[in-house]
Enzyme design. Structure first.
Site, PDB file in Angstrom:
ATOM      1  N   ASP A 471     -15.610   4.610   1.714  1.00 51.64           N
ATOM      2  CA  ASP A 471     -14.583   3.588   1.544  1.00 51.64           C
ATOM      3  C   ASP A 471     -14.516   2.663   2.766  1.00 51.64           C
ATOM      4  O   ASP A 471     -15.075   2.967   3.837  1.00 51.64           O
ATOM      5  CB  ASP A 471     -13.232   4.290   1.329  1.00 51.64           C
ATOM      6  CG  ASP A 471     -12.242   3.453   0.540  1.00 51.64           C
ATOM      7  OD1 ASP A 471     -12.463   2.245   0.388  1.00 51.64           O
ATOM      8  OD2 ASP A 471     -11.215   4.016   0.091  1.00 51.64           O
ATOM      9  N   ASN A 473     -11.304   0.007   3.962  1.00 53.67           N
ATOM     10  CA  ASN A 473     -10.078  -0.542   3.387  1.00 53.67           C
ATOM     11  C   ASN A 473      -9.417  -1.701   4.107  1.00 53.67           C
ATOM     12  O   ASN A 473      -8.218  -1.909   3.943  1.00 53.67           O
ATOM     13  CB  ASN A 473      -9.062   0.582   3.221  1.00 53.67           C
ATOM     14  CG  ASN A 473      -9.347   1.378   1.969  1.00 53.67           C
ATOM     15  OD1 ASN A 473      -9.441   0.808   0.901  1.00 53.67           O
ATOM     16  ND2 ASN A 473      -9.517   2.667   2.107  1.00 53.67           N
ATOM     17  N   ASP A 541     -10.164  -1.092  -7.751  1.00 54.34           N
ATOM     18  CA  ASP A 541      -9.071  -0.121  -7.817  1.00 54.34           C
ATOM     19  C   ASP A 541      -8.274  -0.301  -9.102  1.00 54.34           C
ATOM     20  O   ASP A 541      -7.436   0.530  -9.435  1.00 54.34           O
ATOM     21  CB  ASP A 541      -8.125  -0.306  -6.625  1.00 54.34           C
ATOM     22  CG  ASP A 541      -8.586   0.503  -5.424  1.00 54.34           C
ATOM     23  OD1 ASP A 541      -9.566   1.254  -5.551  1.00 54.34           O
ATOM     24  OD2 ASP A 541      -7.968   0.386  -4.351  1.00 54.34           O
TER      25      ASP A 541
HETATM   26  C1  DGJ Z   1      -9.036   2.708  -1.605  1.00 53.50           C
HETATM   27  C2  DGJ Z   1      -9.922   3.125  -2.720  1.00 53.50           C
HETATM   28  O1  DGJ Z   1     -10.353   2.036  -3.443  1.00 53.50           O
HETATM   29  C3  DGJ Z   1      -9.181   4.138  -3.579  1.00 53.50           C
HETATM   30  O2  DGJ Z   1      -9.954   4.488  -4.689  1.00 53.50           O
HETATM   31  C4  DGJ Z   1      -8.866   5.339  -2.746  1.00 53.50           C
HETATM   32  O3  DGJ Z   1     -10.042   5.969  -2.352  1.00 53.50           O
HETATM   33  C5  DGJ Z   1      -8.051   4.908  -1.523  1.00 53.50           C
HETATM   34  N1  DGJ Z   1      -8.682   3.855  -0.813  1.00 53.50           N
HETATM   35  C6  DGJ Z   1      -7.822   6.063  -0.598  1.00 53.50           C
HETATM   36  O4  DGJ Z   1      -7.187   5.706   0.544  1.00 53.50           O
END
Ligand code: DGJ
Length: 774
Positions: A471, A473, A541
């Site tokens: 991931d 983020n 997501d």
């Molecule tokens: C963002 C991802 O897209 C989600 O699927 C999940 O893994 C979260 N992060 C977890 O923090």
């Protein structure tokens, strides 16, 4: 096949030709890109007969670069379009004049060090290497064209070598340049944001500049690096359609730049704004590889790109292996879980047929929320997992399931041991804007790379891990690197990407059996760079069936379904709060790599039965659903979407019909088809779904002997006893008929009558149809 006909070089794939000539002055004059042409009797008609300089245009030894279609370009020579190459010499000079030196046809694709690139197992892909020398002998520009005949793709890249003994600053080196002698093309880019990735934007080109670019450090959900240029009226079946990919995961720019003479220059490469690279004497800078195709219609274009991604980008042990049906812990448990809950969830998954259990975020350090612990990968959250990852993996394996793990290695929380030990490893300053409470590690730093390789190797080796979700983020905002001197600050973002690739290269080599899935808050890094290391990507997501149907449909212009992770999540959906029956959520997820992300423990008995039969169905048709040819059949016209996966041997097709809203009395719906064998007969059936009595509301009282109140106990009992089945389908017709005319499916519920053969779909309703060769 690459052929040289005097001063003309022609690159042929099965259906396309790309060709250019070397002019008397040594410029590379682009001649044609598109449908395959036969040059055996000469190429003269492709050369414009322009000998008098137009008006006040600048002339370079008899050449008018402002109008010439070229293979490469640099500023200062009279060509006013954006250029492929730009440098600044130590004395400030920016004029560079590259002329043809020599070209050779290579049977082996030259390696591209430090960057991912397309590969060819068959050994058939030829490469044309063209070298151009700067007129004053200060630089050499090398252009590479590789021909992937089987999928009508040509890849391009460029290298710049400093031949001096003093440094030069590279201001831009775009990977691909294609000059068109027309401006009537539309650029379709795929824009969006978190949870609404791949929204198409159609911008007509003209004499100005049309741009699609990322400036957030990653290939991004704001603007995917895949773009198309196409004729305004192009359809799935007809019209010039060019698809362009960049095998790169950082900031990028695609632009179509028109000039005053009706020409259009397409450039694709690293985002040049803010970029610079100090090239010392003797050094070479390599731009990432780009890939392009042409097709008569979007379908042909996508077909080539899908094959290219499957055959020449995705690699490793999982390349052709069917992907397991997974259960992911995120949307059912988020950060609140323990060993017992995980094993219970996995056990439920196993019971229903799932094959892989993925533990998502929250298993390390003291991570109970997104405020801490990123970076502390080697410390397991002891309270939640007292038996460690190894103990958990053992219990999951004992159920007969594979075990997978989530990581977010490029990030660091301020509240983490890693940050406390190495605050200097972050990219940007401490007071930068943070995303999700976290900093980005400066992946350009050797020591950060080595740390991650070792730490993650320990994690991946500590338990029986078969799958990793990687991931990322947050976006990169401040790109100041404390590891670089002031004159190299313009390199930090590209160095980040190179560092990431080094880590991925090493880890995927050390753990070749692991199935990696790229994720960046969903689809913030869906690109061919990541797919060169990881065979699949978590596309978004957003798992709402309607949104997902759109996202997957639009992503399919450039990406095959074999790379798209797609999950059935809870209802109401966690991103939209929309309610969709479990059947509909499955129908959409089945058009990708199926997973479940809802709390399987809390499904009703009936839903569990449905999930079990969904997984069974998926496994039966998995080869077609994952690796078959994906066809877009209807793109939301009339609120209806249709997509079909046809098995390689064309024995079967599974087609999704999805309707956004139930419009009463909207007319008959035809199931469409493509990719079948024309002369063979196919029998059509529909996957039965559960029709809920309560969806009929008070209408049930029109036939019920006793009055049934909505949401009453009576209704629940009636629901159990009277389970109306969905309609059936049984038609047989030739592939020819089905592809030409389609097949009317059963009438949709329109408010004026119902029988067992009425198609009751509702809003966000769907069906899967199966076409079996007879
Ligand atoms: C963002 C991802 O897209 C989600 O699927 C999940 O893994 C979260 N992060 C977890 O923090």
């Amino acid at each position: 096949m690459i052929e040289q006909l005097q001063n003309v070089y022609a690159l042929h794939t099965d259906r396309t030709t790309y060709c250019f000539a070397v002019t008397a002055q040594g410029f590379l004059q682009h001649l044609h890109y598109g449908r395959r042409i036969d040059l055996s009797a000469g190429a003269a008609p492709l050369l414009p007969q322009e000998h008098h300089a137009p008006g006040n245009a600048a002339v370079m030894e008899g050449a008018f670069l402002e109008t010439l279609l070229q293979e490469t370009s640099s500023p200062g020579l009279g060509d006013l379009r954006e250029s492929q190459v730009a440098v600044r010499m130590a004395d400030g000079d920016t004029l560079t004049d590259f002329r043809f030196e020599h070209a050779d046809i290579l049977q082996e694709k030259p390696a591209l060090s430090g960057l991912p690139s397309a590969y060819d197992e068959s050994g058939r892909a030829e490469t044309l290497r063209v070298s151009l020398l700067e007129k004053k002998g200060r630089l050499r520009l090398t252009l590479f064209y590789t021909v992937f005949e089987d999928c009508d793709v040509i890849s391009r890249r460029a290298e710049l070598t400093n031949l001096m003994d003093q440094s030069v600053t590279v201001l831009r080196l775009m990977s691909n340049q294609v000059d068109f002698d027309r401006q009537d093309l539309v650029m379709t880019s795929f824009n969006g944001a978190w949870a609404r990735e791949f929204e198409p934007t159609h911008t007509p080109c003209g004499a100005g500049v049309v741009v699609s670019e990322s400036r957030c450090g990653v290939s991004s959900n704001r603007a995917n690096p895949f773009v198309m240029l196409h004729a305004p009226c192009a359809t799935e079946e007809h019209g010039d359609c060019y698809g362009f990919h960049l095998i790169y995961s950082g900031d990028h720019r695609a632009c179509a730049c028109g000039n005053a003479y009706g020409a259009l220059r397409f450039l694709h490469g690293i985002q040049p704004d803010g970029f610079s690279w100090l090239l010392e004497g003797g050094e070479t800078f390599a731009a990432p590889e780009a890939a392009m195709t042409w097709g008569d219609g979007f379908a042909a274009m996508s077909r080539g790109l899908h094959r290219f991604v499957r055959e020449h980008i995705v690699r490793g042990e999982w390349k052709r292996r069917e992907r397991p049906v997974l259960v992911n812990s995120w949307e059912s448990l988020y950060f609140r879980f323990n060993h017992h809950a995980l094993v219970k969830l996995a056990g439920q998954g196993k019971h229903l047929g799932a094959e892989l259990f993925v533990l998502d975020d929250g298993w390390f350090g003291k991570r109970d929320s997104d405020t801490c612990s990123l970076g502390d990968w080697t410390t397991v959250h002891k309270k939640k997992l007292p038996r460690g990852l190894a103990g958990l993996a053992r219990d999951i394996n004992a159920l007969g399931m594979l075990f997978g793990l989530w990581v977010e290695p490029e990030m660091v929380s301020e509240d983490s041991d890693l940050f406390r030990a190495h605050p200097e490893w972050i990219l940007g300053r401490r007071d930068q804007a943070v995303g999700r409470n976290q900093y980005v590690l400066d992946m350009g730093r050797r020591e950060a790379q080595e740390h991650l390789i070792e730490a993650l190797s320990r994690v991946f080796a500590a338990a029986n891990i078969s799958y990793v979700k990687w991931d990322m983020n947050r976006i990169i905002t401040d790109d100041y690197s404390a590891a670089l001197p002031p004159e190299r600050q313009g390199e930090s973002r590209h160095r980040y990407v190179l560092g990431l690739y080094h880590v991925l290269d090493e880890l995927t080599k050390r753990f070749p059996h692991i199935l990696f899935e790229a994720c960046a808050s969903g689809g913030n890094r869906t690109d061919l760079g990541m797919l060169s290391y990881m065979p699949q990507v978590w596309l978004s997501d957003n798992t709402d069936a309607l949104c997902r149907c759109r996202i997957q449909y639009h992503a399919s212009f450039g990406y095959p379904q074999s790379v798209m992770g797609a999950h059935v999540s809870g209802s109401p959906n966690h991103q939209t709060l929309r309610r969709t029956p479990v059947s509909g959520r499955f129908h959409v997820a089945a058009m990708g790599l199926l997973g479940y992300e809802c709390d399987l423990r809390e499904l009703s008995h009936d839903e569990k039965l449905q999930v079990a039969s969904q997984i069974e169905f998926y496994k039966q048709h998995r080869a077609a659903l994952q690796f078959g040819d994906l066809h877009r059949l209807q793109g939301g016209e009339g609120g209806i979407w249709q997509m079909s996966c046809v098995s390689k041997d064309r024995e079967e097709a599974v087609t999704l019909l999805f309707q956004q809203e139930n419009r009463p009395n909207a007319g008959a719906v035809r199931l469409r088809a493509r990719g079948l064998e024309r002369e063979c007969a196919y029998r059509i059936s529909v996957l039965p779904v559960k029709v809920a009595l309560k969806d009929f509301g008070g209408l049930v009282n029109m036939i019920s002997p006793v009055h049934i109140r909505q949401d009453s106990l009576m209704q629940t009992i009636a629901e159990k006893v009277i389970a109306p089945k969905s309609e059936s389908e049984d038609m047989t017709a030739t592939g020819d008929l089905l592809m030409t005319c389609g097949a009317y499916v059963k009438q949709s519920f329109s408010g004026t009558g119902w029988d067992a053969e009425t198609r009751v779909m509702g809003d966000s309703g769907s069906r899967l149809y199966i076409l079996k060769k007879q």
